[in-house]
Design an enzyme around this catalytic site. Structure first.
Site, PDB file in Angstrom:
ATOM      1  N   LYS A  16      46.986 -74.813   3.147  1.00 34.95           N
ATOM      2  CA  LYS A  16      46.721 -75.652   1.970  1.00 34.95           C
ATOM      3  C   LYS A  16      47.248 -77.078   2.203  1.00 34.95           C
ATOM      4  CE  LYS A  16      49.052 -72.840  -0.707  1.00 34.95           C
ATOM      5  NZ  LYS A  16      49.476 -71.787   0.262  1.00 34.95           N
ATOM      6  N   ARG A  91      50.136 -70.394 -10.055  1.00 35.40           N
ATOM      7  CA  ARG A  91      50.457 -69.299  -9.144  1.00 35.40           C
ATOM      8  C   ARG A  91      50.667 -67.984  -9.891  1.00 35.40           C
ATOM      9  NH1 ARG A  91      52.993 -72.287  -4.528  1.00 35.40           N
ATOM     10  NH2 ARG A  91      53.703 -70.797  -3.005  1.00 35.40           N
ATOM     11  N   ARG A 130      55.530 -72.944  12.270  1.00 37.27           N
ATOM     12  CA  ARG A 130      55.386 -74.232  11.578  1.00 37.27           C
ATOM     13  C   ARG A 130      56.638 -75.098  11.738  1.00 37.27           C
ATOM     14  NH1 ARG A 130      53.910 -74.485   5.357  1.00 37.27           N
ATOM     15  NH2 ARG A 130      55.671 -73.052   5.189  1.00 37.27           N
ATOM     16  N   ARG A 163      61.281 -74.919   8.070  1.00 42.00           N
ATOM     17  CA  ARG A 163      61.631 -74.768   6.656  1.00 42.00           C
ATOM     18  C   ARG A 163      62.512 -73.539   6.464  1.00 42.00           C
ATOM     19  NH1 ARG A 163      56.266 -75.492   2.955  1.00 42.00           N
ATOM     20  NH2 ARG A 163      57.027 -73.585   2.001  1.00 42.00           N
ATOM     21  N   ARG A 174      57.564 -63.651   0.556  1.00 42.12           N
ATOM     22  CA  ARG A 174      56.575 -64.599   0.006  1.00 42.12           C
ATOM     23  C   ARG A 174      55.183 -63.961  -0.026  1.00 42.12           C
ATOM     24  NH1 ARG A 174      57.423 -69.603   3.731  1.00 42.12           N
ATOM     25  NH2 ARG A 174      55.742 -70.561   2.522  1.00 42.12           N
TER      26      ARG A 174
END
Ligand code: AP5
Length: 224
Positions: A16, A91, A130, A163, A174
């Site tokens: 996203k 969400r 990431r 992160r 998650r």
């Protein structure tokens, strides 16, 4: 031109943020990410940031009342009056209801919800590789989208870090939270005829082409 009020959603790591960076360059629409807003609050140690941090670190959702107030306020800014791209909001069904209510109160509505669809195995590979720059949050991937110089952001030269919520045990939670609390929104927007599905397993440039084609079609439909 009619306004485009778009929701970009999908599992964590679906791409996203990656797509939003490109769409922001391509379209004159403000990009609003509740994840980025929350990380900004955590970094600046605001009251909201202090409340949100424990939920984010665990990979849980920040309570609806805090999110609805934060996103609702942001949507009232001048730049969002002629359209927007939302990333990571709504969400939950409660957040979707609050958004619908806020928009309908001023004669507006969601134009479409774009689901970037990616299976769990891909999500795990993407999130564990990431890297994000400390200055502006630009995204990279050690394998799929490496920076020119290891550990350094191509765009602003700042340091790249992982992160906190990209640790394996947090990624697992998650995904669980996404399937339990956010996936029901697919049905919510499907029932309203607003859902558009994008195959997020394709390379980022192809995903971008698909989204641009969907947006072009929406613009034509809204013009009719
Ligand atoms: P948030 O920041 O919104 O995180 P998320 O939804 O989990 O999404 P990510 O940012 O992790 O992933 P992404 O889809 O943007 O993927 P990306 O482009 O980076 O939220 C963080 C936390 O804040 C939540 O857990 C929650 O606690 C809280 N929060 C936020 N909003 C909330 C709300 N509304 N309610 C309650 N709580 C809320 O890509 C991932 C990686 O894959 C990158 O390395 C990228 O380079 C790579 N990649 C991207 N596209 C491709 C591709 N096509 N092929 C290969 N690799 C790709």
């Amino acid at each position: 031109m009619p306004e485009l009020n778009l929701i970009l959603f999908g599992p964590p790591g679906a791409g996203k943020g990656t797509q939003a960076e490109r769409l922001e360059r391509d379209f004159q629409l403000p990009f609003i990410s509740t994840g980025d807003m929350l990380r900004g609050n955590v970094k600046n140690e605001t009251d909201l940031g202090k409340k949100a941090k424990q939920f984010m670190d665990a990979g849980d959702l920040v309570p609806d009342d805090l999110i609805v107030a934060m996103a609702g306020e942001r949507l009232q800014h001048k730049d969002a009056q002629d359209g927007f791209i939302l990333d990571g909001f709504p969400r939950t069904l409660e957040q979707a209801g609050a958004l619908d209510k806020q928009l309908s109160g001023v004669g507006r509505r969601v134009t479409a919800a774009l689901l970037i669809d990616v299976p769990d195995d891909d999500v795990i590979r993407r999130l564990s590789g990431r890297r994000m720059c400390v200055k502006s949050g630009h995204n990279y991937h050690v394998e799929f989208d490496p920076p020119k110089h290891e550990g350094v952001c191509d765009q602003d030269g700042s340091r790249l870090v992982q992160r906190d919520d990209d640790k394996p045990e947090v990624i697992e939670n998650r995904l669980k939270v996404y399937h339990e609390q956010t996936e029901p929104l697919v049905e919510h927007y499907d029932e309203q005829g607003l859902m558009r599905r994008i195959d997020g397993t394709r390379p980022a440039a192809e995903v971008n082409d698909h989204i641009r084609a969907v947006i072009a079609t929406l613009r034509l439909e809204e013009d009719v």
